[in-house]
Design a protein around this motif. Structure first.
Motif, mmCIF file in Angstrom:
data_model
loop_
_atom_site.group_PDB
_atom_site.id
_atom_site.type_symbol
_atom_site.label_atom_id
_atom_site.label_comp_id
_atom_site.label_asym_id
_atom_site.label_seq_id
_atom_site.Cartn_x
_atom_site.Cartn_y
_atom_site.Cartn_z
ATOM 1 N N ARG A 196 -2.469 -1.938 4.412
ATOM 2 C CA ARG A 196 -3.011 -0.579 4.511
ATOM 3 C C ARG A 196 -2.979 -0.081 5.955
ATOM 4 N NH1 ARG A 196 -8.773 -1.853 1.930
ATOM 5 N NH2 ARG A 196 -8.429 -3.644 3.315
ATOM 6 N N ASP A 227 -2.870 -7.579 4.047
ATOM 7 C CA ASP A 227 -3.422 -6.224 4.043
ATOM 8 C C ASP A 227 -2.370 -5.275 4.607
ATOM 9 O OD1 ASP A 227 -4.886 -3.925 4.117
ATOM 10 O OD2 ASP A 227 -6.594 -4.776 5.199
ATOM 11 N N TYR A 282 0.836 -1.208 0.000
ATOM 12 C CA TYR A 282 0.000 0.000 0.000
ATOM 13 C C TYR A 282 0.865 1.250 0.000
ATOM 14 C CZ TYR A 282 -3.162 3.573 1.879
ATOM 15 O OH TYR A 282 -3.879 4.725 2.086
ATOM 16 N N MET A 319 -6.886 -7.628 1.474
ATOM 17 C CA MET A 319 -6.636 -6.329 0.846
ATOM 18 C C MET A 319 -7.834 -5.889 -0.005
ATOM 19 S SD MET A 319 -3.889 -4.240 0.752
ATOM 20 C CE MET A 319 -3.118 -2.960 -0.250
ATOM 21 N N TYR A 375 -11.454 -1.250 4.259
ATOM 22 C CA TYR A 375 -10.545 -0.961 5.361
ATOM 23 C C TYR A 375 -11.355 -0.442 6.535
ATOM 24 C CZ TYR A 375 -6.623 0.724 8.065
ATOM 25 O OH TYR A 375 -5.711 0.927 9.074
ATOM 26 N N ASN A 410 -11.433 1.611 0.106
ATOM 27 C CA ASN A 410 -10.417 2.438 0.764
ATOM 28 C C ASN A 410 -10.945 3.811 1.173
ATOM 29 O OD1 ASN A 410 -8.324 0.507 0.516
ATOM 30 N ND2 ASN A 410 -8.047 1.088 -1.622
#
Length: 477
Positions: A421, A419, A27, A112, A116, A61
Motif C-alpha cells: 500500500r 504491504d 494494492y 497488509m 496503514y 485503510n
C-alpha cells in the motif's frame, strides 16, 4: 480420526487457496479502476470509484482513503472538501495509529492486515495540499498555521533518528514551501528563517543534493533576497560566499509574482518481492539470518520470540518485502511564459527518489522483524508435528495434531504477504518556478514536452494584484 485429519487438511487447503489468490493481487491491482480515472483527469468518476472500493472502506485503510479523497477533491477544485478529508487524515495521524492488537494481527498474519500508517514523505505532502487549499480559499491565517505545522512535523521526524543517521528527517521542499507561504503573508522574517532552514538541509547533504534534488537556484535567490529585506547583512554575505553569487536588489513587479508548481507523473507503485533466508547460530551463540549468497546478514529479534522457540524445524525461510516500481512520466520537460519571457522549471521534490531510498533505509530492521516472525511460526509448526508423533492411540501419530501442524504450515506459507500500500496518486516529482506578473490581466502559458518530443500547451488567466500568488498543475500521466 482419519476422516478428521482429512477434513482438517481440506479446510487448510481451502483457506490457503483463498489467501494465495488474495495474495497474488497487489494494492495497485485492487484499486486500479480509481487510478485509471484520476490519471485520465476524470476526477468525479475517480471519487465514485473510491466510494465503492471495498478495500479502501476497511478501517485499516482509512488513512489511504482520506488522503486519496483529499487529493481527488483538490484536483477537482473543491478545496474546502479536500481539506475536510486532509484534516481528518491529520487527526488520525495525531491520535496515533495501530496499537497492541494491530501489532498482534501483523505478527500472526502479515503487515497488509495492519492499519496503514503512512510513509514519512506522505505526511509532509498532506501539509503541501492543505496549505495550497487554504491559500486558494483566501484563508491566509489557516495557511500560516499549516506552514508552522511543517516545522513541528520536521521536529517529530528528526526525533526518530540519531544525528549520525543519514536518514530522511527533514523535507527541504516543505520548508521551502513554508517560506513561500510566509512571504505570501508579508512575514519576511519567518520567510527568511524557513528558506534558511531549507538551504541548511541541502548544505548538510552531499554535493548539496538532497534525495535526488540539487539545491534550486530559486531557493538560493529567495534566501538572499529575504536576508536583504530583513537587513541581515552578515547572513547575506555568508550565503553569497556559499553560493558564489552576488545579490543585486531588483524592483518587485507591479503585478506581483506567480509561484507555479508543476506536479508531473505519478508516484511509484509497490509490488511484492520474494527473498529466501536461513537462520544460523553464530560462534558466540547469537542467531542471525542470511540470504543464499551471504550478502545480507540480519540479527534475530528476540523480543518477537518466546521461551518455547527452537531452532529445530527452522531451515530456509521465504520472506516477502515490498519493492517500488517507478512509472515513467509522459512529460519530460516544461516551460512557463508570461508573453514577455519564458522560464524553465526547477525540480523541488522527487517522490520517486524519496520512496526508493526511504524504503531501503528501513530494510534491515523491518526484514529482521519479518524473518523473526516467520521463524517463530516455523518453530511452532515443528512443535506441533513433533507432538503428533506417537501421541495417538496405540502409539500411533495423533492425526489431529498432525493435521493442525500441516494446516499451520500451509497457512504460514500462503498468508505471508508484503504491504504494497502507498499513496499512489502523489506525483512522481514536483517542479516550480517564479514568474513576474503585470498589474491586472495576465495570460500565462505552460508548454509541456513529452518524452517523444510532442508539445502540448495550457493557458491560464491570472490577475496581477501586486502580491505573491500560487498555482499548481498536475499531469498525472
Amino acid at each position: 480420526m482419519v476422516q478428521i485429519r482429512r477434513n482438517i487438511l481440506r479446510a487448510s487447503f481451502l483457506s490457503g487457496l483463498v489467501l494465495f489468490l488474495f495474495g497474488c493481487s497487489s494494492y495497485n491491482d485492487m484499486i486500479a479502476s480509481y487510478y485509471k480515472q484520476i490519471s485520465a483527469g476524470n476526477y468525479a468518476e475517480a471519487v465514485k470509484e473510491l466510494d465503492k472500493n471495498k478495500l479502501l472502506q476497511k478501517p485499516r485503510n482509512k488513512l489511504l482513503f482520506l488522503m486519496e479523497k483529499g487529493k481527488a477533491s483538490h484536483l477537482s477544485g473543491d478545496f474546502e472538501t479536500s481539506n475536510q478529508y486532509f484534516n481528518e487524515a491529520d487527526q488520525l495521524l495525531e491520535n496515533g495509529m495501530g496499537g497492541a492488537m494491530d501489532a498482534v494481527v501483523g505478527t500472526l498474519v502479515n503487515p497488509m492486515t495492519q492499519r496503514y500508517k503512512g510513509e514519512d514523505f506522505e505526511k509532509f505532502m498532506i501539509h503541501y495540499y492543505k496549505a495550497l487549499n487554504y491559500v486558494y480559499l483566501n484563508k491566509t491565517e489557516d495557511a500560516i498555521v499549516e506552514a508552522r505545522r511543517i516545522t513541528l512535523q520536521s521536529q517529530e521526524q528528526g526525533d526518530k533518528f540519531n544525528d549520525k543517521d543519514n536518514r530522511y528527517s527533514k523535507d527541504a521542499f516543505s520548508l521551502m514551501l513554508q517560506g513561500l507561504i510566509y512571504e505570501h503573508d508579508g512575514d519576511v522574517n519567518n520567510a527568511f528563517i524557513a528558506y534558511r532552514n531549507s538551504v541548511e538541509v541541502y548544505l548538510k547533504s552531499k554535493d548539496q543534493t538532497y534525495y535526488g534534488i540539487k539545491m534550486p537556484e530559486a531557493l538560493k535567490r529567495d534566501v538572499l533576497r529575504m536576508a536583504d529585506y530583513n537587513g541581515f547583512t552578515a547572513e547575506l554575505s555568508r550565503f553569497e560566499d556559499l553560493f558564489s553569487m552576488k545579490y543585486s536588489r531588483t524592483q518587485v513587479p507591479e503585478g506581483g509574482e506567480l509561484i507555479f508548481f508543476w506536479e508531473n507523473g505519478m508516484a511509484p507503485i509497490k509490488q511484492q518481492e520474494e527473498l529466501f533466508f536461513s537462520l544460523i547460530k553464530g560462534s558466540n551463540g547469537d542467531l542471525f539470518f542470511t540470504n543464499l549468497g551471504g550478502t545480507i546478514v540480519i540479527p534475530f529479534y528476540h523480543e518477537y520470540s518466546n521461551s518455547n522457540f527452537s531452532l529445530n524445524g527452522v531451515e530456509s525461510l521465504r520472506a516477502t518485502y515490498p519493492k517500488y516500481v517507478a512509472r515513467s512520466p509522459y512529460y519530460s520537460s516544461a516551460t512557463l511564459s508570461n508573453g514577455e519571457q519564458t522560464i524553465s522549471f526547477e525540480k523541488a521534490e522527487d517522490i520517486n527518489e524519496l520512496a526508493f531510498k526511504t524504503l531501503d533505509q528501513r530494510f534491515m530492521k523491518e526484514m529482521g522483524k519479518v524473518l523473526t516472525r516467520l521463524a517463530v511460526k516455523k518453530s511452532a509448526e515443528y512443535v506441533l508435528r513433533q507432538s503428533a508423533k506417537g501421541s495417538g492411540k496405540d502409539g500411533k501419530n495423533n492425526s489431529l495434531l498432525e493435521g493442525l501442524g500441516v494446516g499451520m504450515q500451509l497457512y504460514s506459507l500462503l498468508s505471508e504477504k508484503a504491504d504494497t500500500r502507498n499513496w499512489q496518486s502523489l506525483p512522481a516529482n514536483i517542479s516550480y518556478t517564479r514568474i513576474p506578473l503585470q498589474k491586472g490581466s495576465n495570460t500565462i502559458t505552460l508548454k509541456l514536452k513529452s518524452a517523444s518530443g510532442a508539445d502540448e500547451t495550457k493557458t491560464i488567466e491570472i490577475t496581477g494584484t501586486g502580491k505573491l500568488q500560487f498555482y499548481n498543475y498536475s499531469t498525472l500521466r
